[in-house]
Design an enzyme around this catalytic site. Sequence first.
Site, short mmCIF file in Angstrom:
data_model
loop_
_atom_site.label_atom_id
_atom_site.label_comp_id
_atom_site.label_asym_id
_atom_site.label_seq_id
_atom_site.Cartn_x
_atom_site.Cartn_y
_atom_site.Cartn_z
N GLY A 60 0.83 -1.21 0.00
CA GLY A 60 0.00 0.00 0.00
C GLY A 60 0.87 1.25 0.00
N GLU A 71 -0.94 -10.64 3.31
CA GLU A 71 -0.64 -9.77 4.48
C GLU A 71 -0.97 -10.50 5.76
OE1 GLU A 71 -3.08 -6.40 3.56
OE2 GLU A 71 -1.42 -5.29 2.67
N LYS A 79 -8.13 -4.17 6.71
CA LYS A 79 -7.12 -4.07 5.66
C LYS A 79 -7.66 -4.72 4.41
CE LYS A 79 -2.87 -5.06 6.49
NZ LYS A 79 -2.53 -3.91 5.64
N GLY A 80 -6.96 -4.53 3.28
CA GLY A 80 -7.35 -5.24 2.08
C GLY A 80 -8.00 -4.41 1.00
N ARG A 81 -8.14 -3.11 1.23
CA ARG A 81 -8.73 -2.32 0.15
C ARG A 81 -7.77 -2.26 -1.05
NH1 ARG A 81 -11.41 1.82 4.27
NH2 ARG A 81 -12.88 0.31 5.17
N THR A 125 1.28 3.59 2.18
CA THR A 125 2.02 3.93 3.42
C THR A 125 3.21 3.00 3.58
OG1 THR A 125 -0.12 4.53 4.37
CG2 THR A 125 1.77 4.45 5.87
N ASP A 132 3.15 -2.53 8.18
CA ASP A 132 2.13 -2.45 7.13
C ASP A 132 1.13 -1.36 7.46
OD1 ASP A 132 0.24 -5.07 5.36
OD2 ASP A 132 0.72 -2.99 4.86
O1 DER Z 1 -4.81 -3.14 1.18
C1 DER Z 1 -4.11 -3.16 2.20
O2 DER Z 1 -4.18 -4.07 3.04
C2 DER Z 1 -3.28 -1.94 2.52
O3 DER Z 1 -2.25 -2.27 3.42
C3 DER Z 1 -4.21 -0.92 3.15
O4 DER Z 1 -4.73 -1.49 4.30
C4 DER Z 1 -3.50 0.40 3.46
O5 DER Z 1 -3.19 1.00 2.25
P1 DER Z 1 -2.71 2.55 2.20
O6 DER Z 1 -1.46 2.60 3.07
O7 DER Z 1 -2.42 2.79 0.75
O8 DER Z 1 -3.83 3.37 2.74
#
Ligand code: DER
Length: 235
Positions: free
Chosen positions: A29, A107, A98-100, A31, A85
């Site tokens: 992701g 993960e 999580k998971g978007r 971040t 993460d």
């Molecule tokens: O999809 C995921 O699991 C990502 O880790 C999400 O939870 C965070 O993504 P971002 O740091 O782009 O907001």
Amino acid sequence: LTQDELKKIAAYKAVEYVESGMVLGLGTGSTAKHAVDRIAELLRQGKLHSIVGIPTSKKTHDQAVSLGIPLSDLDAHPVVDLAIDGADEVDPFLNLVKGRGGSLLREKMVESSCRKFVVIVDESKLVKHLGASGLAMPVEIVPFCWKFTAQRLQTLFEDSGCVAQLRTSVENGEPFVTDNRNYIVDLYFKKDIGDLKAASDEILRLAGVVEHGMFLDMATTVIVAGELGVTVKNK
Ligand code: DER
């Protein structure tokens, strides 16, 4: 500060937990990307050495390869020292959605096998209750008869006004396919789903469901970067 600058601040703070010789879970992701970049920078500067990365997605694998971070996998390293993460939502008990980004299965496999799981977020991810944001609660399912599984998920949470939607790729409207060649059904709730553990168990009992995006009682530390500074929440 922009949201991305906040994400970078949280990521750099998390990398302070990294020690030479560690086996590291590398998150996925926007971040976590900053954390992977920072780890590579410290390796290049010689401030870190003997790190082995366990990527949580093909995307992070490719990023780490391009940065020269040595990689391995859970078969070779069933216990991970530290995983870093991001998250889509964090509740006051450090439970996560999580998971978007579609990487929840790998993960969760990595982050459920680590000694310390440090989550990095900007303050916009903090919520009172998971799933109450009205945003997607991802569930990875097998492609076989996905409509059947999506309908069963929707019915499971009909009291919470749940709507189940197959995730499609923005490019061509085809079903989004995960790194594991599965589909994702996003659940949208109108009302709080209440007992998260019970909801988790009921989802996982459905044959056809692979995994869901609730990471309950897994984070050991959450680093939150906000306009007023960085706060570290420990379990
Ligand atoms: O999809 C995921 O699991 C990502 O880790 C999400 O939870 C965070 O993504 P971002 O740091 O782009 O907001």
